[in-house]
Design a protein around this motif. Structure first.
Motif, PDB file in Angstrom:
ATOM      1  N   ALA A 192       0.921  -1.294   0.030  1.00 46.39           N
ATOM      2  CA  ALA A 192      -0.092   0.030   0.099  1.00 46.39           C
ATOM      3  C   ALA A 192       0.758   1.190  -0.032  1.00 46.39           C
ATOM      4  O   ALA A 192       1.973   1.189   0.658  1.00 46.39           O
ATOM      5  CB  ALA A 192      -0.887  -0.014   1.205  1.00 46.39           C
ATOM      6  N   GLN A 193       0.097   2.199  -0.526  1.00 45.42           N
ATOM      7  CA  GLN A 193       1.109   3.642  -0.572  1.00 45.42           C
ATOM      8  C   GLN A 193       0.406   4.733   0.335  1.00 45.42           C
ATOM      9  O   GLN A 193      -0.655   4.404   0.624  1.00 45.42           O
ATOM     10  CB  GLN A 193       1.192   4.303  -1.983  1.00 45.42           C
ATOM     11  N   PRO A 194       1.322   5.451   0.904  1.00 49.47           N
ATOM     12  CA  PRO A 194       0.804   6.655   1.821  1.00 49.47           C
ATOM     13  C   PRO A 194      -0.449   7.069   1.293  1.00 49.47           C
ATOM     14  O   PRO A 194      -0.322   7.358   0.021  1.00 49.47           O
ATOM     15  CB  PRO A 194       2.051   7.307   2.146  1.00 49.47           C
ATOM     16  N   VAL A 195      -1.442   7.616   2.065  1.00 50.89           N
ATOM     17  CA  VAL A 195      -2.425   8.167   1.435  1.00 50.89           C
ATOM     18  C   VAL A 195      -2.166   9.448   1.002  1.00 50.89           C
ATOM     19  O   VAL A 195      -2.501   9.991   0.047  1.00 50.89           O
ATOM     20  CB  VAL A 195      -3.545   8.189   2.414  1.00 50.89           C
ATOM     21  N   ALA A 196      -1.191  10.379   1.934  1.00 51.83           N
ATOM     22  CA  ALA A 196      -0.872  11.818   1.446  1.00 51.83           C
ATOM     23  C   ALA A 196       0.366  11.566   0.712  1.00 51.83           C
ATOM     24  O   ALA A 196       1.393  11.421   1.059  1.00 51.83           O
ATOM     25  CB  ALA A 196      -0.822  12.473   2.711  1.00 51.83           C
ATOM     26  N   ASP A 197       0.119  12.052  -0.448  1.00 49.52           N
ATOM     27  CA  ASP A 197       1.248  12.061  -1.460  1.00 49.52           C
ATOM     28  C   ASP A 197       1.806  13.759  -1.535  1.00 49.52           C
ATOM     29  O   ASP A 197       1.114  14.514  -1.882  1.00 49.52           O
ATOM     30  CB  ASP A 197       0.959  11.850  -2.876  1.00 49.52           C
ATOM     31  N   PRO A 198       3.027  13.901  -1.102  1.00 53.40           N
ATOM     32  CA  PRO A 198       3.658  15.279  -1.297  1.00 53.40           C
ATOM     33  C   PRO A 198       3.484  16.085  -2.514  1.00 53.40           C
ATOM     34  O   PRO A 198       3.507  17.286  -2.474  1.00 53.40           O
ATOM     35  CB  PRO A 198       4.901  14.992  -0.852  1.00 53.40           C
ATOM     36  N   MET A 199       3.220  15.121  -3.575  1.00 59.68           N
ATOM     37  CA  MET A 199       2.873  15.738  -5.002  1.00 59.68           C
ATOM     38  C   MET A 199       1.448  15.963  -5.406  1.00 59.68           C
ATOM     39  O   MET A 199       1.320  16.433  -6.509  1.00 59.68           O
ATOM     40  CB  MET A 199       3.804  14.962  -6.008  1.00 59.68           C
ATOM     41  N   ARG A 200       0.637  15.461  -4.639  1.00 59.53           N
ATOM     42  CA  ARG A 200      -1.059  15.415  -4.811  1.00 59.53           C
ATOM     43  C   ARG A 200      -1.372  16.698  -4.751  1.00 59.53           C
ATOM     44  O   ARG A 200      -1.330  17.544  -4.104  1.00 59.53           O
ATOM     45  CB  ARG A 200      -1.722  14.330  -3.797  1.00 59.53           C
ATOM     46  N   LEU A 201      -2.132  17.099  -6.004  1.00 56.54           N
ATOM     47  CA  LEU A 201      -2.940  18.348  -6.004  1.00 56.54           C
ATOM     48  C   LEU A 201      -4.228  18.012  -5.034  1.00 56.54           C
ATOM     49  O   LEU A 201      -4.959  17.351  -5.449  1.00 56.54           O
ATOM     50  CB  LEU A 201      -3.174  18.541  -7.495  1.00 56.54           C
TER      51      LEU A 201
END
Length: 436
Positions: free
Chosen positions: A356-365
């Motif tokens: 699983a990937q972290p929910v908060a992506d530092p590049m997410r808009l």
């Protein structure tokens, strides 16, 4: 060259004085907090930030500005006697600075000479200026750019200092070609800047975004250099943040690698110079050079920096001398789409299910709801036409939010000019401005 505030008319009535400078000395000046300063070159030759002063023309320097007038052969300056501080210094590091310029000039000439050979990919110097806060990085960058432009080159200036913003507003990284010696009052020209919006004045808010934008800017410049032998030979001068410890040091190394720097100029910091020489010794094509910082460099506290950032924003909308007329416009909430990049809590990878990937992506808009919290924020207007282009698109300009009418779903903003915005996509950071 058009100088900011230059005029050939008589000086306004005020106490005046003359300062005689001997060769290789400089007059260091701090303009008062509340009043501008008029001065002119009476005789001899002198320069400010590497740009020659026009003889007999009055120059008007704005409040709070700190600068030095240097002469190689001697000069007399006439000036108002209303500065915060002014004094003459005969010990300066200018000889070492101009020696660096001479070495860079040789490299540019060699790159230009080899440009006619299709098999040769020689490039001009890529210089990155590093050092702690208030060590004279921006001043040295301007000198090297102006000296190169005086010789007929068009070097590219890259500004990675998000806390100051030499090319455009704070919170941005940017690049622009320098075609003429830089105006000592008005600063870097804004005809064709390439600007990416980070949105904060410290990289600690979202270091991943900072790295991505630095890489994006470097890739764009690389493509431009590939198709332009003149720009490639002229090279680039890269100004950096004064954040040099921990994350700041990591970001310096990232910038050196990303822009493929060939010269690292370290301003007055033995420890940083030693660390960089050690880590870069495996790259024989990279020269690390320590330079003495000027005794005229003045330390600025956090309050002064905040005032300077506010002044930069004001100048964007109103001009250095209040000679611009920004335009107030009203838009419907539905006409604009506002995003911020990253944010929200991020769970450690060890706490997530396997794969699983972290929910908060530092590049997410992250879409931003329009409400009163946006009041006084400075938003960047993206050139993007689609949402998936936002992170890779540069910035068209900025608007300042002056009113939010929730019942009518109307937003009022100030822009440099009237008409439709280039895009409906806006980016939000923590950049605010309150007009005083």
């Amino acid at each position: 060259m058009a100088y900011g505030g230059a005029t050939s008319g008589p000086a306004a009535p005020a106490a005046m004085k003359q300062v005689k400078l001997e060769k290789e000395s400089e007059l260091r000046i701090e303009v008062s907090v509340n009043t501008s300063l008029r001065l002119r070159l009476l005789n001899g030759t002198a320069e400010v930030f590497g740009t020659e002063m026009p003889p007999e023309n009055w120059l008007i320097f704005p409040p709070r500005m700190k600068f030095a007038i240097f002469t190689w052969y001697g000069a007399t300056i006439e000036m108002q006697d209303n500065t915060e501080t002014d004094y003459v210094a005969d010990e300066t590091p200018m000889i070492s600075y101009v020696n660096v310029h001479a070495v860079l000039e040789g490299r540019r000439n060699r790159a230009k000479a080899s440009a006619s050979d299709p098999a040769d990919v020689s490039q001009g110097p890529r210089v990155i200026v590093v050092g702690p806060t208030d060590s004279g990085k921006s001043t040295l960058s301007r000198m090297l750019l102006s000296w190169a432009a005086k010789q007929g080159w068009k070097p590219t200036f890259v500004d990675l200092d998000i806390g100051q913003g030499s090319i455009t507003l704070p919170g941005c990284i940017a690049a622009t070609p320098i075609e003429m010696p830089i105006d000592p009052v008005e600063g870097i020209p804004l005809e064709m800047p390439l600007v990416y919006f980070y949105g904060h004045n410290t990289p600690t808010v979202n270091a991943d975004l900072y790295r991505v934008l630095v890489k994006e800017l470097a890739q764009i410049l690389e493509r431009q250099f590939t198709g332009n032998a003149e720009s490639r030979a002229a090279g680039m001068i890269i100004n950096t943040m004064g954040f040099i410890d921990g994350l700041g040091y990591d970001l310096l190394l990232h910038a050196i690698d990303t822009f493929q720097a060939t010269v690292v100029l370290v301003m007055g910091q033995d420890k940083l110079c030693s660390m960089l020489k050690d880590v870069l010794k495996q790259k024989p094509n990279v020269d690390v050079v320590k330079l003495q910082k000027s005794g005229g460099v003045v330390s600025r506290n956090s309050k002064f920096r905040a005032i300077a950032r506010n002044q930069r924003i004001r100048e964007y909308f109103y001009g250095l001398s209040n000679d611009l007329s920004p335009h107030s416009s009203i838009a419907n909430f539905s006409d604009l789409v506002i995003y911020r990049v990253g944010g929200g809590p991020q769970a450690p990878a060890s706490a997530l299910p396997i794969g699983a990937q972290p929910v908060a992506d530092p590049m997410r808009l992250v879409p931003v709801n329009i409400n009163r919290d946006l009041l006084n924020l400075v938003l960047a207007v993206s050139f993007a036409k689609e949402q998936d282009q936002i992170l890779s698109s540069n910035i068209a300009g900025f608007i300042w939010i002056t009113d939010i009418d929730i019942p009518r779903k109307k937003i009022t903003y100030l822009a440099p000019s009237g008409g439709e915005l280039p895009s409906k996509f806006l980016l939000m950071g923590s950049l605010t401005w309150i007009e005083t």
